[in-house]
Design a protein around this motif. Structure first.
Motif, short mmCIF file in Angstrom:
data_model
loop_
_atom_site.label_atom_id
_atom_site.label_comp_id
_atom_site.label_asym_id
_atom_site.label_seq_id
_atom_site.Cartn_x
_atom_site.Cartn_y
_atom_site.Cartn_z
N SER A 199 59.67 17.43 41.70
CA SER A 199 59.87 18.01 40.37
C SER A 199 59.82 19.52 40.40
O SER A 199 59.20 20.14 41.27
CB SER A 199 58.78 17.47 39.44
OG SER A 199 58.79 18.16 38.21
N GLY B 30 58.29 21.04 38.16
CA GLY B 30 56.94 21.31 37.66
C GLY B 30 56.85 21.00 36.18
O GLY B 30 57.65 21.50 35.39
N ARG B 31 55.87 20.17 35.80
CA ARG B 31 55.77 19.72 34.42
C ARG B 31 55.59 20.89 33.43
O ARG B 31 56.05 20.84 32.29
CB ARG B 31 54.59 18.76 34.29
CG ARG B 31 54.50 18.05 32.96
CD ARG B 31 53.25 17.19 32.89
NE ARG B 31 53.24 16.18 33.91
CZ ARG B 31 53.88 14.99 33.81
NH1 ARG B 31 54.60 14.72 32.73
NH2 ARG B 31 53.84 14.11 34.77
N GLU B 32 54.97 21.95 33.89
CA GLU B 32 54.67 23.06 32.98
C GLU B 32 55.81 24.07 32.86
O GLU B 32 55.75 25.02 32.09
CB GLU B 32 53.41 23.79 33.47
CG GLU B 32 53.58 24.65 34.73
CD GLU B 32 53.72 23.85 36.03
OE1 GLU B 32 53.99 24.45 37.08
OE2 GLU B 32 53.55 22.60 35.97
N ARG B 33 56.90 23.85 33.60
CA ARG B 33 57.98 24.82 33.62
C ARG B 33 59.09 24.47 32.62
O ARG B 33 59.25 23.31 32.23
CB ARG B 33 58.57 24.92 35.03
CG ARG B 33 57.64 25.71 35.95
CD ARG B 33 58.09 25.70 37.39
NE ARG B 33 57.35 26.70 38.16
CZ ARG B 33 57.35 26.77 39.48
NH1 ARG B 33 58.04 25.89 40.19
NH2 ARG B 33 56.66 27.72 40.10
N GLU B 34 59.87 25.50 32.25
CA GLU B 34 60.95 25.32 31.29
C GLU B 34 62.23 25.94 31.86
O GLU B 34 62.26 27.12 32.18
CB GLU B 34 60.59 25.97 29.95
CG GLU B 34 61.61 25.70 28.86
CD GLU B 34 61.16 26.29 27.53
OE1 GLU B 34 61.79 25.98 26.51
OE2 GLU B 34 60.19 27.09 27.52
N ARG C 217 62.93 25.56 42.26
CA ARG C 217 61.49 25.80 42.43
C ARG C 217 61.24 27.16 43.10
O ARG C 217 60.35 27.91 42.70
CB ARG C 217 60.85 24.70 43.29
CG ARG C 217 60.69 23.37 42.60
CD ARG C 217 59.67 22.46 43.31
NE ARG C 217 59.92 22.36 44.74
CZ ARG C 217 60.76 21.49 45.30
NH1 ARG C 217 61.46 20.67 44.53
NH2 ARG C 217 60.91 21.43 46.60
N ASP D 115 57.34 30.77 34.53
CA ASP D 115 57.48 29.36 34.20
C ASP D 115 58.68 29.12 33.30
O ASP D 115 58.92 27.99 32.87
CB ASP D 115 56.20 28.84 33.50
CG ASP D 115 55.05 28.71 34.48
OD1 ASP D 115 55.32 28.50 35.68
OD2 ASP D 115 53.88 28.83 34.04
N ASP E 19 64.15 15.63 35.12
CA ASP E 19 62.96 16.16 35.76
C ASP E 19 61.79 16.20 34.77
O ASP E 19 61.98 16.21 33.55
CB ASP E 19 63.25 17.57 36.29
CG ASP E 19 62.17 18.07 37.22
OD1 ASP E 19 62.24 17.76 38.42
OD2 ASP E 19 61.25 18.77 36.74
N ARG E 20 60.59 16.28 35.32
CA ARG E 20 59.40 16.36 34.46
C ARG E 20 59.30 17.70 33.75
O ARG E 20 58.60 17.83 32.75
CB ARG E 20 58.14 16.12 35.30
CG ARG E 20 57.95 14.66 35.71
CD ARG E 20 56.67 14.48 36.51
NE ARG E 20 56.76 15.18 37.79
CZ ARG E 20 55.75 15.25 38.66
NH1 ARG E 20 54.58 14.71 38.35
NH2 ARG E 20 55.90 15.89 39.81
N ALA E 21 59.98 18.71 34.30
CA ALA E 21 60.01 20.00 33.61
C ALA E 21 60.79 19.86 32.29
O ALA E 21 61.56 18.92 32.10
CB ALA E 21 60.66 21.05 34.50
N THR E 22 60.59 20.79 31.38
CA THR E 22 61.36 20.81 30.13
C THR E 22 62.68 21.50 30.39
O THR E 22 62.70 22.65 30.86
CB THR E 22 60.58 21.56 29.03
OG1 THR E 22 59.34 20.88 28.79
CG2 THR E 22 61.41 21.59 27.75
#
Length: 525
Positions: free
Chosen positions: A327, A329-333, A394, A403, A423-426
């Motif tokens: 991913s 990253g879950r916290e990324r946009e 990434r 981010d 992806d888990r990112a937004t």
């Protein structure tokens, strides 16, 4: 002045052969005909009766039975070449033809073209390093002996091949030859042909080798020309325009291909349909004409590839399965501006960068020259970027120490959008819908190679509706994908109408978004 000796290999259509010989020799050129010994005797007799009185036509003294992929095709060519050397001592160029070929330029143009260039025209690519052979046997064509015909003696062909392979019965390629491969439709100077004939008499070892190679008409002349002629005197191309379908079959030309054929940078074309009587008549008249100017646009292959790739269910390719990578990253946009007009997207991205301070990377998956930092080579080619897209993104997030990242993307990359949106990112998408004038579409066609500077208005008139529909279809595909965070702005909408989707996409207040939407010259071409 150039005098062309045509080497004509044929096996059918005696009336067509007679007309072809009469047209080509009427302009002062000459011809040697090899008519397949497998063909009907009465067809050969018909050709001889019609052309024996023509002083510019000769016939191979010995006819052989020809088979696809066999040495017999090369032998037939050598027999016809030998006859030309004997019968026409003033011939300067030897041009290989089939019965399906026709001239797409005048004799005047062809002679001037050859006079201006003291070189040989033959496709000649390294047999092992090039990708000329797309599928099937490659080195096996050479290192094993192939005395049987693959089409008419399939069991013997593959039985003998498998036996040699199992027992390790390989052979060496002649040590002093660099094996080359290419189309069999060549045009060679007289001195080159004479050197090849002398070489073939002296090097019996090379002749024995080629007699049992598979499809030697794609390697024999191509290899010997490179061996005997200095590199600067060779143009690795054919002067005969031909195309192949996705299935490896020759593309056939019909009556409505006249303008397309004339605009290609070639002297002849194959295959002309036997039913294309009007095309044949027009091309026949053309060869004898004087003072004709040809506007070369050379877009034929690109145009064919584009047009035949449309209209099928799935838009040419089945849905692709992309390898799964880690991913972003879950916290990324990730913000993606999607627009066919790249200059519009780049302007919009620059306005967004000023308003949000979000780093911007432009068309990194579409434009090789997009400015990117050194990321260890993963950024070096478009192919690498697409293959390792998540890893690339990434690394860009890490490089910019952020981010939030904004990129631009062509609407054709729906598969990449799907991958990033899964992806888990937004991931947020902004589809920028623009108007496309005929002038813009014409420029687009030229930029992507579907048209040239000299492409005629009639050809463009047929092409532009297809391009316009294709651009509309890309937008439909994006909307039909049901992306969760898809926003749209339109060139024809008012700034206030575009403000809300812009604010949502960039996560900025509406006044700031309205300032971007109302930016001067945002959509200018």
């Amino acid at each position: 002045m150039a005098k062309i000796a045509f080497i004509l290999l044929c096996h059918k259509d005696p009336e067509g052969i007679i007309r072809q010989a009469e047209r080509l020799t009427a302009a002062g050129d000459c011809m040697a005909i090899h008519f397949d010994a497998r063909a009907r005797p009465k067809d050969y007799q018909r050709i001889r009766a019609a052309l024996d009185a023509n002083p510019n036509v000769a016939f191979a003294r010995r006819r052989v039975k020809c088979g696809w992929g066999e040495w017999s095709l090369v032998q037939a060519t050598l027999n016809a070449v030998e006859r030309v050397l004997e019968a026409f001592p003033d011939a300067t160029h030897f041009y290989m033809l089939s019965g399906d070929c026709m001239a797409v330029k005048s004799a005047e143009y062809a002679h001037g073209f050859l006079d201006a260039q003291d070189c040989d025209f033959v496709e000649s690519f390294d047999f092992f390093d090039s990708d000329w052979i797309k599928t099937g046997m490659k080195e096996e064509r050479l290192i094993y002996r192939h005395p049987f015909n693959e089409r008419s003696q399939k069991r013997l062909f593959y039985g003998w091949f498998n036996l040699q392979k199992r027992l390790g019965w390989t052979r060496d390629i002649p040590a002093d030859l660099q094996m080359m491969i290419g189309s069999q439709w060549w045009c060679l100077r007289r001195r080159t042909i004479e050197a090849i004939m002398e070489f073939s008499r002296e090097r019996r070892d090379v002749m024995r080798f080629f007699r049992t190679t598979w499809i030697p008409d794609e390697t024999f002349f191509q290899t010997l020309v490179r061996h005997l002629v200095p590199e600067p005197e060779i143009r690795s191309r054919t002067l005969t325009f031909l195309m192949f379908s996705d299935y490896g079959m020759p593309v056939t030309f019909y009556n409505d291909h006249y303008d397309l054929l004339l605009s290609q940078d070639f002297l002849f074309a194959r295959k002309i349909s036997p039913e294309a009587r009007r095309l044949k008549a027009r091309l026949g008249d053309l060869y004898a004409s004087k003072g004709v100017r040809f506007e070369i646009s050379n877009e034929g292959r690109g145009l064919y590839k584009f047009l035949t790739g449309k209209g099928r269910q799935g838009r040419r390719f089945a849905p692709r399965f992309w390898e799964t990578e880690a991913s972003l990253g879950r916290e990324r946009e990730l913000l993606i501006v999607v627009c066919k007009k790249w200059h519009v997207a780049k302007r919009l991205a620059e306005h967004a960068r000023r308003a949000t301070n979000v780093p911007v990377v432009e068309y990194l998956f579409d434009e090789e020259a997009t400015e990117l930092p050194d990321l260890g080579g993963i950024q070096s080619t478009l192919e690498k970027r697409a293959r390792h897209r998540r890893a690339l993104m990434r690394m860009l997030f890490d490089y910019h120490k952020t981010d939030r990242l904004l990129i631009c993307m062509d609407p054709a990359n729906v598969d990449l959008m799907r991958d990033f949106c899964s992806d888990r990112a937004t991931t947020r998408l902004l589809l920028v819908e623009c108007t496309y004038s005929d002038d813009y579409l014409t420029g687009h066609a030229k930029r992507v190679g579907l048209a040239g500077e000299q492409t005629g208005a009639e050809t463009l008139a047929r092409l532009l509706p297809t391009i316009r529909y294709d651009l509309r279809h890309e937008g439909d595909m994006i909307r039909d994908a049901n992306f969760a965070n898809l926003h749209r702005i339109r060139e024809w909408a008012t700034p206030s109408e575009n403000t809300v989707p812009l604010a949502a996409f960039l996560s900025i207040p509406e006044p700031a978004a309205e300032e971007i939407a109302a930016a001067e010259h945002l959509y200018a071409d």
